[in-house]
Enzyme design. Structure first.
Site, PDB file in Angstrom:
ATOM      1  N   GLU A 155      -3.053   0.587  -4.218  1.00  0.00           N
ATOM      2  CA  GLU A 155      -2.373  -0.592  -4.081  1.00  0.00           C
ATOM      3  C   GLU A 155      -1.310  -0.986  -4.996  1.00  0.00           C
ATOM      4  O   GLU A 155      -1.870  -0.861  -6.290  1.00  0.00           O
ATOM      5  CB  GLU A 155      -3.337  -1.774  -3.462  1.00  0.00           C
ATOM      6  CG  GLU A 155      -4.081  -1.767  -2.184  1.00  0.00           C
ATOM      7  CD  GLU A 155      -3.223  -1.968  -1.190  1.00  0.00           C
ATOM      8  OE1 GLU A 155      -2.230  -3.094  -0.967  1.00  0.00           O
ATOM      9  OE2 GLU A 155      -3.516  -1.571   0.019  1.00  0.00           O
ATOM     10  N   CYS A 201       0.778  -1.114   0.103  1.00  0.00           N
ATOM     11  CA  CYS A 201      -0.134   0.030   0.018  1.00  0.00           C
ATOM     12  C   CYS A 201       1.076   1.083  -0.246  1.00  0.00           C
ATOM     13  O   CYS A 201       0.238   2.363  -0.119  1.00  0.00           O
ATOM     14  CB  CYS A 201      -1.115  -0.147   1.215  1.00  0.00           C
ATOM     15  SG  CYS A 201      -0.280   0.091   2.932  1.00  0.00           S
TER      16      CYS A 201
END
Length: 480
Positions: free
Chosen positions: A473, A427
């Site tokens: 992500e 992330c």
């Protein structure tokens, strides 16, 4: 935010350009520490409403169209991967700062958009503090800085990423604490009791609320009285409009507190809600981790599954990639369970025992019989585990928190030669994960005890999980 409200908050083009500039500065690789500090010190301008200030903090891209947001995120991810390519090519040896090459040395696919762009969050935590009008019993989100002493709690009803049900529970909680005889807990050492409320929902609309409470010097009997008032308000009183499926209560004298340190007390309803991903159901407890965007999570986990274990039915007789998938730092087992039909065996490793219990429950819930979940540190479990297997190629997948993987976990993965394929879900790829990438791919280094062969990045896939924010992500495939 509806269209009329959005138009009401629309600012001059200079504000729109500010949003683009903030992300384009990220696109240059790394904002300098000096610039970061100057940004932190920048005073809040009186030209913006409190709602706009909050929107700029929580959803900094909200003024841009979604296509513009995706374009900026794509360029930022390509820039990060160019940095990685520069490091691996050796360019970084002659640079004091991270290199930025013109193009990554491996493919970066176009970013996958989120299927849902507004109201996508399935978990929100609302704080309690002094509002714009000075009322200390205001529920919302902080604007300002604690050190500067200018924190204001602002209502979040206008935030684009927040679903209406979450806003409704927050409004009702504010109404409840304003009716309560107890004061809010703004600072632990100054007294007060009512703290944050967390709201969790699923795609079916099931709703869980968790209320956090500081007991201070109250006796258990006195706390029970206020717990009963909370239940009465949300189940039989004005808060019943929220139609809560679960109401939890946690007494805590710390900012962060685990279930083991102070159990979540179920005051009403069911102990869990459930969510579905790629046809599998997952149990969500009060403190379970689950991706905050369920629709985009399906895109993410489908991407991860396809990179870990390509679908052989569509491959026209391709050689099988792996019989065993190692799900390192597996959490509640989402990745392993969704990939389970394509492999003979899934082995998950997870440090947190409660997460292992949830993973095992989820496997049983879905009648998945080829998953095994092992509690413990990956750097301890992996070497013993690998001795059980032949030298046939294995695939590993890791999905760590923002802080990345501990260097001992990287060492364990790197030094297990049977792992030929590794999928890393990050992330924040420009943070500590970059150190992980470099240690996976650098030449063997006896000093760091990295003795296994180097991995090479072969494909990067960005997935937008967080519309209106600068985050997304990145799924990165390494092979050797």
């Amino acid at each position: 935010m509806d269209r009329d409200t959005a138009e009401m908050f629309t600012c001059p083009w200079t504000r729109r350009d500010d949003a683009r500039e903030a992300i384009w500065s990220l696109d240059q690789g790394r904002t300098s520490l000096k610039n970061r500090k100057s940004q932190k010190k920048r005073p809040l301008t009186d030209a913006l409403s409190w709602e706009e200030r909050l929107a700029d903090m929580a959803t900094p891209l909200w003024r841009l169209s979604y296509n513009e947001q995706l374009e900026l995120k794509q360029k930022h991810q390509e820039s990060i991967m160019s940095q990685l390519s520069g490091y691996l090519s050796g360019d970084f040896l002659s640079h004091s700062s991270p290199p930025v090459t013109s193009k990554p040395s491996f493919p970066v696919l176009p970013i996958f958009p989120s299927p849902v762009r507004d109201g996508y969050r399935n978990k929100s935590t609302f704080s309690v503090n002094r509002g714009v009008d000075g009322n200390p019993k205001t529920v919302g989100f902080y604007v300002g800085r604690g050190r500067a002493g200018n924190i204001v709690c602002v209502n979040g009803d206008h935030l684009l990423n927040m679903p209406e049900k979450h806003k409704q529970v927050a409004r009702c909680y504010q109404d409840f604490i304003r009716l309560s005889s107890l004061e809010p807990c703004l600072l632990f050492h100054t007294g007060g009791h009512w703290r944050e409320v967390t709201v969790r929902t699923n795609a079916e609309g099931r709703t869980m609320a968790i209320v956090y409470f500081h007991p201070q010097t109250l006796t258990p009997e006195e706390v029970e009285v206020h717990k009963a008032e909370l239940v009465d308000y949300f189940i039989r009183g004005p808060g019943s409009v929220c139609q809560l499926d679960s109401l939890f209560f946690q007494e805590s004298t710390m900012t962060r507190c685990t279930h083991e340190e102070s159990p979540y007390q179920l005051l009403h309803g069911q102990p869990h809600i459930h969510e579905e991903v790629l046809g599998f159901k997952f149990r969500i407890s009060a403190d379970s981790f689950f991706q905050v965007n369920q629709a985009a999570a399906q895109v993410l986990y489908s991407t991860v599954r396809d990179l870990c274990v390509p679908n052989l039915e569509e491959g026209g007789g391709r050689t099988k990639v792996t019989d065993i998938l190692l799900d390192v730092c597996c959490g509640t087992g989402t990745i392993g369970i969704t990939a389970s039909p394509r492999v003979d065996r899934i082995i998950g490793i997870e440090l947190i025992e409660q997460a292992v219990e949830d993973a095992r429950h989820n496997a049983v819930l879905n009648n998945v019989l080829n998953c095994e979940f092992i509690p413990g540190k990956a750097e301890t479990v992996l070497p013993n585990l690998m001795s059980q297997f032949s030298s046939a190629g294995l695939t590993a997948v890791v999905n760590p928190a923002r802080a990345g993987l501990h260097h001992l976990v990287i060492r364990a993965l790197r030094n297990q030669s049977a792992i030929r394929r590794l999928v890393y879900v990050s992330c924040k790829p420009d943070g500590e994960a970059m150190r992980n990438f470099r240690e996976l791919c650098c030449a063997p280094d006896p000093h760091k005890k990295l003795t296994g062969g180097a991995f090479s990045p072969t494909l990067a896939v960005p997935v937008d999980m967080f519309p209106h924010t600068q985050h997304c992500e990145l799924v990165l495939l390494f092979e050797r």
